[in-house]
Write a protein that holds these residues in place. Structure first.
Motif, PDB file in Angstrom:
ATOM      1  N   ALA A  51      42.285  54.430  32.328  1.00  0.00           N
ATOM      2  CA  ALA A  51      42.954  53.252  31.785  1.00  0.00           C
ATOM      3  C   ALA A  51      43.845  52.574  32.820  1.00  0.00           C
ATOM      4  O   ALA A  51      43.671  52.759  34.025  1.00  0.00           O
ATOM      5  CB  ALA A  51      43.745  53.647  30.550  1.00  0.00           C
ATOM      6  N   ALA A  52      44.814  51.792  32.348  1.00  0.00           N
ATOM      7  CA  ALA A  52      45.604  50.922  33.228  1.00  0.00           C
ATOM      8  C   ALA A  52      46.329  51.682  34.331  1.00  0.00           C
ATOM      9  O   ALA A  52      46.544  51.140  35.419  1.00  0.00           O
ATOM     10  CB  ALA A  52      46.610  50.126  32.406  1.00  0.00           C
ATOM     11  N   SER A  53      46.697  52.933  34.076  1.00  0.00           N
ATOM     12  CA  SER A  53      47.390  53.708  35.112  1.00  0.00           C
ATOM     13  C   SER A  53      46.468  54.045  36.280  1.00  0.00           C
ATOM     14  O   SER A  53      46.929  54.567  37.304  1.00  0.00           O
ATOM     15  CB  SER A  53      47.970  55.000  34.524  1.00  0.00           C
ATOM     16  N   ARG A  54      45.171  53.735  36.151  1.00  0.00           N
ATOM     17  CA  ARG A  54      44.205  53.956  37.244  1.00  0.00           C
ATOM     18  C   ARG A  54      43.800  52.638  37.914  1.00  0.00           C
ATOM     19  O   ARG A  54      42.855  52.609  38.692  1.00  0.00           O
ATOM     20  CB  ARG A  54      42.958  54.655  36.692  1.00  0.00           C
ATOM     21  N   ASP A  55      44.545  51.575  37.625  1.00  0.00           N
ATOM     22  CA  ASP A  55      44.213  50.261  38.208  1.00  0.00           C
ATOM     23  C   ASP A  55      44.470  50.172  39.706  1.00  0.00           C
ATOM     24  O   ASP A  55      43.866  49.345  40.391  1.00  0.00           O
ATOM     25  CB  ASP A  55      45.051  49.155  37.529  1.00  0.00           C
ATOM     26  N   GLY A  56      45.376  51.000  40.226  1.00  0.00           N
ATOM     27  CA  GLY A  56      45.830  50.787  41.605  1.00  0.00           C
ATOM     28  C   GLY A  56      46.556  49.455  41.676  1.00  0.00           C
ATOM     29  O   GLY A  56      47.373  49.129  40.807  1.00  0.00           O
ATOM     30  N   ASP A  57      46.245  48.653  42.685  1.00  0.00           N
ATOM     31  CA  ASP A  57      46.877  47.336  42.779  1.00  0.00           C
ATOM     32  C   ASP A  57      45.993  46.235  42.194  1.00  0.00           C
ATOM     33  O   ASP A  57      46.292  45.047  42.326  1.00  0.00           O
ATOM     34  CB  ASP A  57      47.239  47.012  44.236  1.00  0.00           C
ATOM     35  N   GLN A  58      44.898  46.636  41.529  1.00  0.00           N
ATOM     36  CA  GLN A  58      44.018  45.665  40.876  1.00  0.00           C
ATOM     37  C   GLN A  58      44.305  45.654  39.370  1.00  0.00           C
ATOM     38  O   GLN A  58      43.525  46.121  38.559  1.00  0.00           O
ATOM     39  CB  GLN A  58      42.554  46.020  41.157  1.00  0.00           C
ATOM     40  N   HIS A 169      56.053  52.900  38.863  1.00  0.00           N
ATOM     41  CA  HIS A 169      55.029  53.794  38.322  1.00  0.00           C
ATOM     42  C   HIS A 169      53.798  52.989  37.896  1.00  0.00           C
ATOM     43  O   HIS A 169      53.914  51.802  37.552  1.00  0.00           O
ATOM     44  CB  HIS A 169      55.600  54.545  37.115  1.00  0.00           C
ATOM     45  N   PRO A 170      52.606  53.611  37.876  1.00  0.00           N
ATOM     46  CA  PRO A 170      51.385  52.911  37.415  1.00  0.00           C
ATOM     47  C   PRO A 170      51.450  52.396  35.973  1.00  0.00           C
ATOM     48  O   PRO A 170      50.619  51.589  35.579  1.00  0.00           O
ATOM     49  CB  PRO A 170      50.303  53.989  37.563  1.00  0.00           C
ATOM     50  N   TYR A 171      52.417  52.865  35.177  1.00  0.00           N
ATOM     51  CA  TYR A 171      52.580  52.353  33.822  1.00  0.00           C
ATOM     52  C   TYR A 171      53.261  50.983  33.779  1.00  0.00           C
ATOM     53  O   TYR A 171      53.295  50.339  32.730  1.00  0.00           O
ATOM     54  CB  TYR A 171      53.444  53.303  32.989  1.00  0.00           C
ATOM     55  N   ALA A 172      53.846  50.551  34.884  1.00  0.00           N
ATOM     56  CA  ALA A 172      54.758  49.409  34.843  1.00  0.00           C
ATOM     57  C   ALA A 172      54.069  48.067  34.613  1.00  0.00           C
ATOM     58  O   ALA A 172      54.641  47.168  34.006  1.00  0.00           O
ATOM     59  CB  ALA A 172      55.580  49.353  36.135  1.00  0.00           C
ATOM     60  N   HIS A 173      52.849  47.905  35.097  1.00  0.00           N
ATOM     61  CA  HIS A 173      52.215  46.588  35.038  1.00  0.00           C
ATOM     62  C   HIS A 173      51.496  46.373  33.698  1.00  0.00           C
ATOM     63  O   HIS A 173      51.146  47.327  33.007  1.00  0.00           O
ATOM     64  CB  HIS A 173      51.228  46.419  36.194  1.00  0.00           C
ATOM     65  N   PRO A 174      51.280  45.113  33.315  1.00  0.00           N
ATOM     66  CA  PRO A 174      50.554  44.829  32.070  1.00  0.00           C
ATOM     67  C   PRO A 174      49.120  45.320  32.151  1.00  0.00           C
ATOM     68  O   PRO A 174      48.430  45.082  33.149  1.00  0.00           O
ATOM     69  CB  PRO A 174      50.627  43.308  31.949  1.00  0.00           C
ATOM     70  N   LYS A 175      48.653  45.978  31.092  1.00  0.00           N
ATOM     71  CA  LYS A 175      47.320  46.579  31.160  1.00  0.00           C
ATOM     72  C   LYS A 175      46.205  45.544  31.251  1.00  0.00           C
ATOM     73  O   LYS A 175      45.134  45.852  31.769  1.00  0.00           O
ATOM     74  CB  LYS A 175      47.077  47.513  29.984  1.00  0.00           C
ATOM     75  N   SER A 181      45.552  38.944  39.776  1.00  0.00           N
ATOM     76  CA  SER A 181      44.711  40.143  39.892  1.00  0.00           C
ATOM     77  C   SER A 181      43.379  39.957  39.170  1.00  0.00           C
ATOM     78  O   SER A 181      42.326  40.367  39.684  1.00  0.00           O
ATOM     79  CB  SER A 181      45.451  41.370  39.335  1.00  0.00           C
ATOM     80  N   ILE A 182      43.394  39.326  38.005  1.00  0.00           N
ATOM     81  CA  ILE A 182      42.161  39.143  37.239  1.00  0.00           C
ATOM     82  C   ILE A 182      41.179  38.248  37.995  1.00  0.00           C
ATOM     83  O   ILE A 182      39.963  38.497  38.009  1.00  0.00           O
ATOM     84  CB  ILE A 182      42.473  38.564  35.843  1.00  0.00           C
ATOM     85  N   ASN A 183      41.676  37.213  38.616  1.00  0.00           N
ATOM     86  CA  ASN A 183      40.803  36.288  39.352  1.00  0.00           C
ATOM     87  C   ASN A 183      40.192  36.922  40.598  1.00  0.00           C
ATOM     88  O   ASN A 183      39.184  36.428  41.116  1.00  0.00           O
ATOM     89  CB  ASN A 183      41.582  35.028  39.741  1.00  0.00           C
ATOM     90  N   GLN A 184      40.780  38.010  41.072  1.00  0.00           N
ATOM     91  CA  GLN A 184      40.291  38.646  42.297  1.00  0.00           C
ATOM     92  C   GLN A 184      39.350  39.820  42.046  1.00  0.00           C
ATOM     93  O   GLN A 184      38.725  40.329  42.974  1.00  0.00           O
ATOM     94  CB  GLN A 184      41.485  39.128  43.133  1.00  0.00           C
ATOM     95  N   ILE A 185      39.209  40.254  40.802  1.00  0.00           N
ATOM     96  CA  ILE A 185      38.357  41.409  40.494  1.00  0.00           C
ATOM     97  C   ILE A 185      36.891  40.994  40.499  1.00  0.00           C
ATOM     98  O   ILE A 185      36.509  40.004  39.878  1.00  0.00           O
ATOM     99  CB  ILE A 185      38.756  42.019  39.137  1.00  0.00           C
ATOM    100  N   SER A 186      36.085  41.774  41.180  1.00  0.00           N
ATOM    101  CA  SER A 186      34.661  41.471  41.334  1.00  0.00           C
ATOM    102  C   SER A 186      33.798  42.478  40.588  1.00  0.00           C
ATOM    103  O   SER A 186      34.285  43.511  40.105  1.00  0.00           O
ATOM    104  CB  SER A 186      34.284  41.501  42.822  1.00  0.00           C
TER     105      SER A 186
END
Length: 429
Positions: A51-58, A169-175, A181-186
């Motif tokens: 889940a979101a805690s595995r996003d890294g910087d994406q 922490h990886p929990y901090a960003h919106p899931k 970030s959304i526009n850069q995901i391929s």
């Protein structure tokens, strides 16, 4: 009343007799199974640590990946997949949180309905095809959600609180991510995330329904065998206590102020979990009968609702009091909330409130475990958060044994009145 009591006793007895079976597939997936009889239905939940805690910087990558499952496979397009599930009355769904990404199925257990729904489900999970047209659609919908959240003071407050309490922490960003970030995901990013995290050793399977253990093993193996073995995701760092208090105000053109007060919390395995759970129910988690609601709503009329809760995540969640009040009453509401929390922390609960809280939880818990869907949720929690198999059967006994002093001690250990986040969103008066 006598009929209701008898009904609750029957539910409690049924819950106590629930036999939770556990095993691991040859590929390394953990499986938790409970057989229920009466309805020819099977519920399946696949819980990936993806889940979101595995996003890294994406930011938003996990949510997008999970959302695209079921849009296409190597053999079928979205319309064909939808038709396959609908033709047998099966329900397919996905969701992604901060800790776990979930893929669920509800189906009838009669053959050949069960076979077709499980074959389609397995194909969707094990052989997804991430296609640009579906990514474009999902991205567009996500960007609309992000834009809508900017117009919602409740969303603004929640996101700001997460950022404050979780820091780096990886929990901090919106899931769901950010516009950037959304526009850069391929597509390649989606495939890499799937290949790394949607693997057998990173999976907890929960099964509840009118099937035998032999059949449950066949189903779990069918799903697990189709996935790569992979590796279990490494644990995220544990959330640490705040080092100082934070007062945050965000100006927003509204007649009401959203007020959030809290701090870092605990996970489900913490030794104080049960007294904190019962304590919160009495303090602010039981609706209009709670102490917080009585002080804020009933005595002062400052808010329609005032409540508190603990989030319960792997790396520790948070404790929060939350309410919405008129802008010119925000300061008074904040002061009363803080004083109410301080009094609760420093003084033992009276005997009647303690007993009422226990009775309410115990009676409600029987109802919470009365349906297959609720049992499925608890199996997922037990498996994903590595709780003991007797979690359900021992829950009410643990609640019964808690004393007023246990609750006070737990709150004194956790709550630091000098290190709280006090966050408001509204027009400052």
């Amino acid at each position: 009343m006598r009929t209701l009591i008898l009904f609750l006793l029957l539910l409690t007895n049924a819950q106590a007799k629930l036999d939770i079976q556990y095993w691991t597939t040859p590929e390394g997936a953990k499986v938790f199974f409970a057989q229920t009889k009466g309805l020819p239905i099977l519920d399946v939940a696949l819980n990936f640590d993806a889940a979101a805690s595995r996003d890294g910087d994406q930011f938003g990558l996990a949510s997008l990946t999970n959302g695209l499952l079921g849009t296409a496979t190597q053999y079928h397009n979205e319309e064909q997949i939808i038709n396959a599930f609908e033709s047998v009355g099966a329900q397919f769904s996905t969701s992604s949180l901060k800790d776990m990404s979930i893929v669920s199925l509800r189906t009838l257990t009669r053959q050949p309905i069960l076979k077709k729904s499980l074959d389609t489900f397995t194909e969707v999970i094990t052989q997804p095809s991430f296609e640009q047209k579906y990514l474009t659609r999902e991205r567009r919908q996500t960007l609309r959600s992000i834009e809508a959240s900017k117009q919602s003071p409740a969303s603004i407050a929640s996101l700001a609180f997460d950022k404050a309490v979780f820091a780096n922490h990886p929990y901090a960003h919106p899931k769901i991510g950010t516009e950037k970030s959304i526009n850069q995901i391929s597509l390649q990013d989606l495939k890499q995330h799937y290949d790394k995290f949607y693997v057998a050793k990173n999976l907890t399977i929960a099964l509840v329904g009118d099937i035998t253990k032999v059949k449950a093993k066949q189903i779990a193996r069918q799903i697990s065998h189709g996935l790569n073995v992979g590796k279990k995701a490494k644990n995220n760092p544990v959330i640490t206590a705040l080092k100082s208090s934070q007062k945050i105000h965000i100006e927003f053109p509204s007649k009401q102020t959203h007020l959030l007060i809290g701090q870092s919390g605990v996970n489900r395995s913490h030794p104080d979990y049960y007294p904190l759970y019962l304590g919160n129910h009495i303090f602010g988690g039981s609706g209009l009968t709670s102490i917080l609601s009585d002080e804020i709503r009933e005595k002062k009329g400052l808010a329609y609702s005032a409540y508190s809760y603990f989030t319960k995540m792997k790396s520790n969640g948070f404790f929060m009091m939350r309410m919405q009040t008129k802008n010119d009453q925000a300061l008074e509401a904040k002061n009363i909330a803080l004083q109410t929390l301080k009094n609760f922390r420093n003084n033992a609960i009276d005997t009647q409130k303690l007993q009422d809280g226990k009775d309410n939880i115990i009676g409600g818990f029987a109802l919470e475990t009365a349906s297959n869907a609720n049992i499925l949720t608890y199996l997922s929690i037990i498996g994903f958060y590595e709780l003991p198999l007797d979690y359900l059967s021992s829950f009410t006994d643990k609640i019964k044994d808690i004393s007023a002093q246990d609750i006070q001690n737990a709150y004194e250990r956790l709550i630091d009145m000098d290190k709280l986040i006090i966050l408001s969103v509204g027009e400052q008066k």
